[in-house]
Design an enzyme around this catalytic site. Structure first.
Site: not given
Ligand code: PLP
Length: 416
Positions: A98, A120, A385
């Site tokens: 993010k 938000e 992610s």
């Molecule tokens: C917020 C989040 C996501 C999902 O958000 P996307 O916008 O679909 O990438 C995925 N993995 C993590 C670790 C997150 O914090």
């Protein structure tokens, strides 16, 4: 469809990816979003902006993040000839992807001469990443959050406050994400002259799906170079989890011209019944909500349906418009992975590779594991992610340390 120059040509100047995207806002807010669009279209071409963002990626975020070959996990699945690789966004500063778009949005705010970032947050992950960016750039940060979520997400609220953000509790309605969005929009409409609105995924009205995609594309372009340098060829399959779709679109955008399969992994939660999952592309239909047109999950009144996933970052009732488009032209496809499969991936990646993934990321890892079990001699690149530290307490309380859970899965014949 030919994907040469795709990133330059999509979206069009109205923010449309084919029949999806666009902007559906009241006039006052539209004016503010148009200003952001104009500024971004100009600033993103400036050499100074590009050079500064590159330096931030390297010196503050710690990029490039590595691609890790999961040799142990690969050996355990199928006949061991299918190889799993992970793009390590868990090693990005603050522990997830993010920050890639939050730093871009913060830098844009600085170039536009704004003094405040407004957003938000639901589970608090976007709020923490944005508060991090605001602290770095010396900007004020105003995060709107439902009172119910504030109570549930105490550690993230504490992080935001430590980072200097102003957390605005939202006390009306159900006191969760929807009311927080309304409250943040209201504040932005009043204050847009000195503020910028920062959406937390590749969705919302134009220009956010485009901007967030561009800021996340470093994930895919780094991973593609790293994979090819290590192997001499590209992966057969690329996958990533899809909440709103930011880590996935960042990952996918570098591979569109290649011949690999591209798979977005949605949360099936407890099962396919409406209310039990957030697999928007798999079960949704076309519609407009939250200011943009895409594929979404609706209730009988056509309102955003209630959604659920064990991974709070994935429980959103729509996907970003570019996913809807890429799916409609057949360049990407979407599969749904349920809670328990994700939890198995959470434990097994931890035990076999020494990487504790976020529960969101565990969905992509679970798909990679299933794929490796069923295919021979292929390579699959999954986006990790984020890191799972934020999920450890919850997982241990609900499922223990893994021995029993994995033994039960094996006994039921469900283990990958
Ligand atoms: C917020 C989040 C996501 C999902 O958000 P996307 O916008 O679909 O990438 C995925 N993995 C993590 C670790 C997150 O914090």
């Amino acid at each position: 469809m030919n994907f040469r120059d795709y990133l330059k040509n999509y979206p069009d100047e109205n923010g449309r990816f084919g029949e999806f995207g666009g902007s559906y806002l009241p006039p006052e807010l539209q004016k503010a979003f148009d200003e952001t669009t104009q500024a971004y279209r100009t600033i993103c071409l400036s050499q100074r902006f590009i050079a500064e963002l590159r330096r931030i990626r390297r010196d503050f975020q710690g990029r490039p993040t590595p691609v890790t070959h999961c040799e142990n996990l690969s050996r355990e699945l199928g006949d061991g000839s299918c190889q799993i690789y992970l793009k390590r966004e868990d090693l990005n500063h603050s522990g997830a992807h993010k920050l890639n778009h939050c730093m871009g949005e913060g830098l844009l705010a600085k170039y536009m001469g704004k003094k405040r970032l407004i957003a938000e947050t639901g589970a608090g992950q976007h709020g923490v990443a944005l508060a991090t960016a605001a602290a770095y750039f010396g900007l004020e940060c105003e995060i709107h959050m439902g009172e119910v979520d504030i109570a549930k997400q105490a550690p993230n609220v504490a992080r935001m406050k430590i980072l200097g953000a102003n957390v605005v509790p939202v006390t009306h309605g159900l006191k969760t994400l929807k009311e927080a969005v309304d409250s943040a929009f209201e504040s932005y409409a009043k204050n847009y002259k000195d503020s910028i609105y920062c959406i937390g995924s590749a969705l919302g009205p134009h220009p956010f799906p485009m901007m967030v995609r561009d800021f996340q594309a470093c994930v895919g372009f780094e991973a593609r170079d790293q994979f090819i340098e290590a192997n001499g060829f590209g992966p057969d399959v690329v996958c990533a989890c899809v909440g709103g779709g930011s880590n996935s679109i960042g990952m996918f955008s570098a591979f569109l011209e290649d011949s690999c399969e591209i798979v977005g992994i949605e949360p099936l939660g407890l099962g396919p019944e409406l209310g039990n999952h957030a697999a928007s592309t798999t079960y949704g239909s076309k519609g407009v909500m939250h200011g943009f047109e895409s594929i979404m999950l609706k209730d009988e009144q056509g309102e955003p349906a209630p959604v659920y996933s064990i991974a709070s970052g994935l429980d959103y009732p729509a996907v970003g418009p570019e996913h809807a488009f890429l799916n409609s032209v057949g360049r990407t496809r979407y599969e749904a992975i349920g809670d328990e499969d994700a939890v198995e991936a959470f434990y097994r990646l931890s035990r076999s590779e020494g990487i504790i993934p976020a529960l969101e990321s565990s969905h992509a890892v679970a798909f990679a594991m299933k794929y490796a079990k069923e295919h021979r001699g292929k390579t699959i690149l999954a986006c990790c992610s984020g890191r799972g530290d934020k999920d450890v307490d919850f997982v241990v309380e609900k499922f223990g340390f893994g021995d029993e859970f994995l033994a039960k899965r094996a006994a039921e014949g469900k283990r990958f």
